[in-house]
Write an enzyme that holds these catalytic residues in place. Structure first.
Site, PDB file in Angstrom:
ATOM      1  N   CYS A 159      27.811 -36.290  61.969  1.00 18.56           N
ATOM      2  CA  CYS A 159      28.722 -35.375  62.665  1.00 18.56           C
ATOM      3  C   CYS A 159      28.558 -33.986  62.061  1.00 18.56           C
ATOM      4  CB  CYS A 159      30.157 -35.875  62.499  1.00 18.56           C
ATOM      5  SG  CYS A 159      31.382 -34.759  63.189  1.00 18.56           S
ATOM      6  N   CYS A 170      43.838 -25.575  68.267  1.00 17.86           N
ATOM      7  CA  CYS A 170      44.483 -26.825  68.680  1.00 17.86           C
ATOM      8  C   CYS A 170      45.515 -27.197  67.604  1.00 17.86           C
ATOM      9  CB  CYS A 170      43.442 -27.934  68.835  1.00 17.86           C
ATOM     10  SG  CYS A 170      42.193 -27.535  70.082  1.00 17.86           S
ATOM     11  N   GLY A 217      34.672 -26.421  64.289  1.00 21.92           N
ATOM     12  CA  GLY A 217      34.241 -25.378  65.223  1.00 21.92           C
ATOM     13  C   GLY A 217      34.142 -25.830  66.658  1.00 21.92           C
ATOM     14  N   ASN A 272      43.016 -34.697  75.523  1.00 26.03           N
ATOM     15  CA  ASN A 272      44.151 -34.673  74.576  1.00 26.03           C
ATOM     16  C   ASN A 272      45.536 -34.525  75.190  1.00 26.03           C
ATOM     17  OD1 ASN A 272      42.325 -35.008  72.528  1.00 26.03           O
ATOM     18  ND2 ASN A 272      42.209 -32.856  72.003  1.00 26.03           N
ATOM     19  N   ASN A 346      44.507 -38.411  63.004  1.00 22.34           N
ATOM     20  CA  ASN A 346      44.304 -38.430  61.559  1.00 22.34           C
ATOM     21  C   ASN A 346      45.253 -37.381  60.991  1.00 22.34           C
ATOM     22  OD1 ASN A 346      42.483 -40.215  60.324  1.00 22.34           O
ATOM     23  ND2 ASN A 346      40.721 -39.096  61.098  1.00 22.34           N
ATOM     24  N   CYS A 389      38.508 -33.880  61.673  1.00 20.86           N
ATOM     25  CA  CYS A 389      37.943 -32.555  61.819  1.00 20.86           C
ATOM     26  C   CYS A 389      38.581 -31.525  60.874  1.00 20.86           C
ATOM     27  CB  CYS A 389      38.221 -32.193  63.273  1.00 20.86           C
ATOM     28  SG  CYS A 389      37.689 -30.624  63.789  1.00 20.86           S
TER      29      CYS A 389
HETATM   30  N1  SAH Z   1      35.920 -28.089  69.182  1.00 19.67           N
HETATM   31  C1  SAH Z   1      35.349 -29.289  69.702  1.00 19.67           C
HETATM   32  C2  SAH Z   1      34.670 -30.166  68.652  1.00 19.67           C
HETATM   33  C3  SAH Z   1      35.372 -30.358  67.324  1.00 19.67           C
HETATM   34  S1  SAH Z   1      36.802 -31.386  67.282  1.00 19.67           S
HETATM   35  C4  SAH Z   1      36.361 -30.070  70.490  1.00 19.67           C
HETATM   36  O1  SAH Z   1      37.510 -29.663  70.536  1.00 19.67           O
HETATM   37  O2  SAH Z   1      36.000 -31.032  71.126  1.00 19.67           O
HETATM   38  C5  SAH Z   1      36.200 -32.997  67.604  1.00 19.67           C
HETATM   39  C6  SAH Z   1      37.267 -33.951  68.088  1.00 19.67           C
HETATM   40  O3  SAH Z   1      38.198 -34.220  67.035  1.00 19.67           O
HETATM   41  C7  SAH Z   1      38.067 -33.400  69.261  1.00 19.67           C
HETATM   42  O4  SAH Z   1      38.158 -34.359  70.284  1.00 19.67           O
HETATM   43  C8  SAH Z   1      39.450 -33.155  68.655  1.00 19.67           C
HETATM   44  O5  SAH Z   1      40.443 -33.268  69.637  1.00 19.67           O
HETATM   45  C9  SAH Z   1      39.515 -34.234  67.587  1.00 19.67           C
HETATM   46  N2  SAH Z   1      40.465 -33.968  66.496  1.00 19.67           N
HETATM   47  C10 SAH Z   1      40.813 -32.792  65.961  1.00 19.67           C
HETATM   48  N3  SAH Z   1      41.751 -32.946  65.016  1.00 19.67           N
HETATM   49  C11 SAH Z   1      42.005 -34.268  64.933  1.00 19.67           C
HETATM   50  C12 SAH Z   1      42.897 -35.075  64.148  1.00 19.67           C
HETATM   51  N4  SAH Z   1      43.676 -34.522  63.226  1.00 19.67           N
HETATM   52  N5  SAH Z   1      42.878 -36.402  64.344  1.00 19.67           N
HETATM   53  C13 SAH Z   1      42.068 -36.965  65.262  1.00 19.67           C
HETATM   54  N6  SAH Z   1      41.213 -36.267  66.017  1.00 19.67           N
HETATM   55  C14 SAH Z   1      41.180 -34.933  65.879  1.00 19.67           C
END
Ligand code: SAH
Length: 409
Positions: A159, A170, A217, A272, A346, A389
């Site tokens: 990853c 987000c 990112g 989401n 997470n 992430c």
């Molecule tokens: N910016 C891109 C890629 C990075 S995040 C995107 O938004 O898709 C990759 C994935 O991790 C995304 O689906 C995001 O919603 C998820 N993600 C982010 N924070 C998270 C968390 N705390 N727990 C679980 N998944 C998470």
């Protein structure tokens, strides 16, 4: 256990949601190229041809450098043994270096996941994760059930991060809390993969490696560098585009461009939320490109035979995880050749949401599956090393800030 406690106290990391950092196993290799050096990593065939031409060398030298960078994954000019010493010296004298990002530290999870903090040549760090047996969902072939096998791993997923920090904001994501620092270059993206492959002593295509752009990112806000990295990873490193998935928060115009790319990974869209009101609260980017625009570009996305879109759905307790929300998701994706990957949040410091109970997650999945929407529950990976992430970098930042405050106080 004692070791993990020692590590926690060294980093002053609090246990989060009952999980503790399990093991920090390597630290502080120096970056292989200084910031002032011109990196070769990230150059494509045409750029290497032009460079070799400048040095008045025969054109086959460009192919030798390409092979050394991406197939052998060298870390220094001296390791390019196919080049005459004089050319290596001249390259170095004129300021060129490999520019390979170096592993600064490495955290081993109890579940086999390894999280790397990788230092770019300017000292900034990014997170890259190694997940043996895949990430529990990207293949979409049911293999996420995770049957044990006698081999160490059948497939692994790397990853990668596409930016240092993120601008998308987000609300459940730790990378958002870092703010946006800068884009990664194509070489820095490819370099993350090379560093991990070297460290794990594996080599595609002999070893089956999947790649996901799901680290720190937003890849589509660094579109050109990500696409260049994809081409180098396919042509140079040898990972087929069919084994790559790029995940976006929903940058609609770039999803459109991505569909027209001659070499492109599979597409995952972070959904989401099941309605606009909720999505705007969780992902402010929804104000710019709402669900109607997002689903419209998804519907016109040119899928290859047997390819499916992936929608990712992070489940947040009592926010977006009810059976009614699941029914709304069914309506959104109706008629699309798509699957939904469900992941329970997470947790992390400063994240105001909770992780749903597993029966809630199963009930959500059941609604989707009963309506004919393939839905997979992604196993949380490396929770003990903050593997969501941006979690590790942010957790280390928070703990460093806290320990500074303790010292000041
Ligand atoms: N910016 C891109 C890629 C990075 S995040 C995107 O938004 O898709 C990759 C994935 O991790 C995304 O689906 C995001 O919603 C998820 N993600 C982010 N924070 C998270 C968390 N705390 N727990 C679980 N998944 C998470």
């Amino acid at each position: 256990m004692a070791r993990s406690a020692e590590i926690c106290s060294r980093w002053n990391i609090k246990k989060i949601g009952g999980f503790a950092l399990s093991d920090r196993i390597e630290t502080n290799q120096a970056p292989m190229t200084g910031p002032s050096q011109k990196p070769l990593l990230g150059l494509n065939h045409n750029e290497l041809d032009a460079l070799i031409d400048e040095f008045h060398e025969p054109s086959y030298r460009a192919q030798q450098v390409f092979e050394a960078l991406y197939r052998q994954r060298v870390e220094s000019l001296e390791q390019i043994s196919t080049l005459p010493a004089s050319l290596r010296r001249e390259l170095s004298e004129r300021g060129y270096g490999i520019g390979a990002p170096a592993i600064e530290s490495k955290f081993q999870s109890l579940d086999g996941t390894v999280r790397y903090l990788i230092a770019c040549t300017d000292g900034q760090t990014v997170e890259t994760v190694w997940m043996p047996e895949g990430d529990g969902g990207e293949a979409g072939d049911g293999s996420e059930a995770g049957e044990e096998t006698s081999r160490r791993w059948d497939r692994a997923t790397v990853c990668v991060s596409s930016q240092i920090g993120c601008a998308v904001d987000c609300q459940f994501c730790l990378t958002a809390q870092l703010g946006m620092k800068r884009n990664l270059s194509a070489g820095e993206i490819v370099g993350q993969v090379c560093a991990v492959l070297r460290d794990q002593n594996v080599s595609p295509p002999r070893d089956r490696i999947n790649l996901v752009f799901m680290g720190m990112g937003e890849p589509f806000l660094n579109y050109d560098n990500c696409m260049k990295a994809v081409r180098l990873l396919v042509e140079g490193v040898g990972i087929p585009e069919s084994r790559m998935t790029l995940s976006t928060a929903g940058i609609v115009p770039r999803i459109h461009d991505f569909g027209a790319e001659p070499v492109r990974p599979k597409l995952a869209i972070s959904l989401n939320a099941s309605n606009d009101e909720m999505r705007t609260q969780l992902m402010p980017i929804n104000k710019k490109w709402n669900l109607a625009l997002l689903l419209e570009v998804a519907r016109t996305f040119p899928l290859r035979p047997r390819e499916r879109l992936t929608f990712e759905y992070v489940l947040l307790a009592d926010i977006n995880d009810s059976p009614e929300h699941a029914r709304q998701v069914v309506e959104l994706v109706r008629g699309l050749r798509a699957k939904v990957n469900l992941i329970a949040l997470n947790p992390g410091p400063g994240i105001a949401f909770g992780t749903p109970q597993s029966d809630r997650v199963l009930a959500f999945q059941k609604v989707l599956v009963s309506a004919g929407v393939p839905a997979f529950i992604r196993r949380p990976r490396g929770r003990d090393i903050y593997a969501a992430c941006g979690q590790l970098k942010r957790t280390l930042e928070v703990s460093a800030a806290e320990s500074r405050m303790v010292q000041l106080g």
